[in-house]
Design an enzyme around this catalytic site. Structure first.
Site, PDB file in Angstrom:
ATOM      1  N   ARG A 112     -32.315 -31.951 -30.921  1.00 27.30           N
ATOM      2  CA  ARG A 112     -32.972 -30.848 -30.221  1.00 27.30           C
ATOM      3  C   ARG A 112     -32.183 -30.493 -28.971  1.00 27.30           C
ATOM      4  NH1 ARG A 112     -39.323 -32.372 -30.539  1.00 27.30           N
ATOM      5  NH2 ARG A 112     -39.644 -30.205 -29.972  1.00 27.30           N
ATOM      6  N   ASP A 152     -44.853 -26.845 -36.914  1.00 27.58           N
ATOM      7  CA  ASP A 152     -45.794 -27.929 -36.597  1.00 27.58           C
ATOM      8  C   ASP A 152     -46.935 -28.025 -37.607  1.00 27.58           C
ATOM      9  OD1 ASP A 152     -44.279 -28.591 -34.442  1.00 27.58           O
ATOM     10  OD2 ASP A 152     -45.668 -27.899 -32.916  1.00 27.58           O
ATOM     11  N   ARG A 201     -50.417 -38.809 -29.342  1.00 27.15           N
ATOM     12  CA  ARG A 201     -49.709 -37.964 -28.383  1.00 27.15           C
ATOM     13  C   ARG A 201     -50.338 -36.572 -28.320  1.00 27.15           C
ATOM     14  NH1 ARG A 201     -43.959 -37.055 -30.083  1.00 27.15           N
ATOM     15  NH2 ARG A 201     -44.514 -35.315 -28.757  1.00 27.15           N
ATOM     16  N   LYS A 214     -52.118 -28.608 -26.395  1.00 27.43           N
ATOM     17  CA  LYS A 214     -51.199 -29.545 -25.734  1.00 27.43           C
ATOM     18  C   LYS A 214     -49.926 -28.829 -25.276  1.00 27.43           C
ATOM     19  CE  LYS A 214     -48.321 -32.041 -28.332  1.00 27.43           C
ATOM     20  NZ  LYS A 214     -46.902 -31.936 -27.987  1.00 27.43           N
ATOM     21  N   ASN A 215     -49.339 -28.043 -26.152  1.00 26.89           N
ATOM     22  CA  ASN A 215     -48.044 -27.451 -25.804  1.00 26.89           C
ATOM     23  C   ASN A 215     -48.153 -26.402 -24.703  1.00 26.89           C
ATOM     24  OD1 ASN A 215     -46.785 -29.137 -27.550  1.00 26.89           O
ATOM     25  ND2 ASN A 215     -46.491 -27.632 -29.183  1.00 26.89           N
ATOM     26  N   CYS A 236     -34.721 -36.786 -30.905  1.00 25.15           N
ATOM     27  CA  CYS A 236     -36.133 -36.893 -31.260  1.00 25.15           C
ATOM     28  C   CYS A 236     -36.191 -37.027 -32.761  1.00 25.15           C
ATOM     29  CB  CYS A 236     -36.853 -35.636 -30.806  1.00 25.15           C
ATOM     30  SG  CYS A 236     -38.532 -35.580 -31.384  1.00 25.15           S
TER      31      CYS A 236
END
Ligand code: UD1
Length: 430
Positions: free
Chosen positions: A122, A305, A397, A22-23, A117
């Site tokens: 951030r 993460d 997500r 995803k990133n 967030c």
């Protein structure tokens, strides 16, 4: 409201295919707007963040053709504006990558300031510092960042903090600046390398991605390409920890084992067997896990993460473990939820002291954010009884078909959209 309902206790056994990262995809999609030619992107994960990013791009006139679930053709020759909407940025911070991409291509971009967030404040000061160093004027007007320049010119930029987002954003803008840019103290994450490789495949001249110094020679035009996104190392790591916590035996397929080294090393340290193959890793867990200490760090360190996932595993391990979160300040909220399942942890500043328990018991918990939500699912899979995880929109997500992939490994998990449906499922499985 959608929830996962899980009956815990089954060891996960079998094989699971990992989706595209995803990133990496978020950066690559933004970078795709930098050419007027059509770009084919494959191995796109079908997750909410990617779909929101594609919508944000469509809104500014990019033609997005989803030719299959994991492939999209992107054509940006008829972009109608360089202003990204607040609705997009509110849903997905990474739409700020369009700032670097549009600034690089059109020398002008306007993107609303991303709000706070839930994993901590951030800031994006380093992104802006980079754009300014390239000669852009950056102002905040009506809640938006407006960056513009007559010409972008190469520069020597030192990043004070290692930042994935700033490295990618500056790299994109510099790819079409005049002359040479050197970015120092860069993030070395695999997705930084993937975005650089993608830009190079469109004709950019970027060297050193994956090290802490990236050198870029700006080019005037970028051209069409076909590009396959790397596998998602965080999704892979999540399944690896799910295997560990449930005393399972899982072959995690379609991965780059090198990207998983920090995760694999920790799994071995806590008592799992990890076997590496060319494009898969097998995790086998046969006994109670052992406690350890872990500190999150930029790549190649242990990823932030993956912090909630190891936190859940350590909650079931012997002894006391210390988890130090050095990237984001608010990433321990899952431990409050885990306490409802019998987890024992004390948080002091950026450190969590976790005392392992023999068993967790099912409870109704709520996903505080994406990775924390996935970690709570792991807790539910390992726990005795029924767990309900609320707010799974966060999990969706970033995880493609999470429940389906887990069911493929023998997990009892269902997505339901009402408490009544959850109750019906609970009666059926208990
Ligand atoms: C990316 C990942 C996210 C991951 C994080 C760290 C994406 C879309 N998201 O987020 O999943 O958790 O990397 O691996 O790829 N910082 C500043 N100023 C800035 C930018 C960052 O001080 O201008 C700080 C942040 O507050 C944080 C640290 O730098 O403490 C690292 O953040 P960064 O690497 O930028 O994270 P993201 O790119 O937002």
């Amino acid at each position: 409201m959608e929830q996962y309902i899980i009956k815990g206790g089954n060891p996960l056994v079998g094989e699971v295919e990992i989706s595209g990262a995803k990133n990496a995809a978020l950066g690559i999609l933004a970078a795709a707007v930098m050419t007027d030619d059509t770009v084919l992107i494959t191995n796109l994960p079908d997750v909410r963040d990617i779909n929101v990013m594609l919508d944000a791009m469509s809104e500014i006139g990019v033609k997005v053709e989803r030719i299959s679930r994991h492939e999209a053709l992107i054509t940006s020759s008829s972009i109608s504006g360089v202003s990204v909407s607040y609705e997009s940025i509110k849903k997905i911070r990474a739409s700020y990558y369009l700032l670097g991409a549009l600034l690089g291509k059109y020398k002008r971009a306007e993107v609303p300031l991303p709000g706070g967030c839930n994993i901590g404040s951030r800031p994006i000061d380093l992104h802006l510092k980079g754009f300014k160093a390239l000669g852009a004027s950056v102002t905040i007007r009506n809640g938006a960042i407006c960056a513009e320049a007559q010409h972008l010119r190469g520069s020597h930029i030192y990043l004070d903090t290692v930042s994935v987002g700033a490295t990618i954003n500056i790299m994109m803008a510099a790819a079409m600046a005049d002359g040479r840019t050197i970015i120092e103290n860069c993030a070395r994450e695999p997705h930084v390398v993937d975005v650089a490789n993608f830009l190079n495949s469109m004709g950019a001249n970027i060297k050193g991605a994956g090290t802490d110094v990236i050198r870029i020679r700006g080019v005037e035009h970028l051209h069409s390409t076909e590009y396959s996104i790397i596998p998602d190392q965080i999704e892979a790591g999540t399944f690896m920890f799910a295997a560990a916590a449930t005393k399972g035996d899982v072959m995690v397929k379609n991965v780059i084992p090198k990207h998983l080294e920090a995760t694999s090393a920790k799994l071995m340290e806590i008592g799992c067997e990890v076997e590496e193959f060319d494009s898969s890793v097998r995790v086998v867990s046969t006994r109670r896990l052992q406690g350890t200490n872990v500190k999150t760090l930029p790549y190649p360190g242990y990823p932030t993460d993956m912090q909630p996932q190891i936190g859940v595993a350590l909650s079931l391990a012997t002894g006391t473990s210390i988890v130090t979160e050095s990237i984001f300040e608010n990433r321990f909220k899952y431990l409050d939820e885990l306490a409802r399942m019998g987890g024992q942890a004390k948080v002091e500043g950026n450190t969590a002291i976790i005392t392992g328990v023999e068993t967790l018991t099912g409870a109704r918990v709520s996903a505080p954010d994406l990775r924390a939500g996935a970690a709570l699912v792991i807790a539910g899979l390992a726990a005795e009884g029924i767990t309900i995880v609320d707010d799974i929109r966060y999990i969706q997500r970033g995880y493609e078909c999470f429940d389906e992939k887990l069911r493929g490994l023998g997990a009892e998990i269902r997505q339901v959209d009402s408490v009544r449906e959850a109750q019906k499922y609970a009666w059926r499985v208990s």
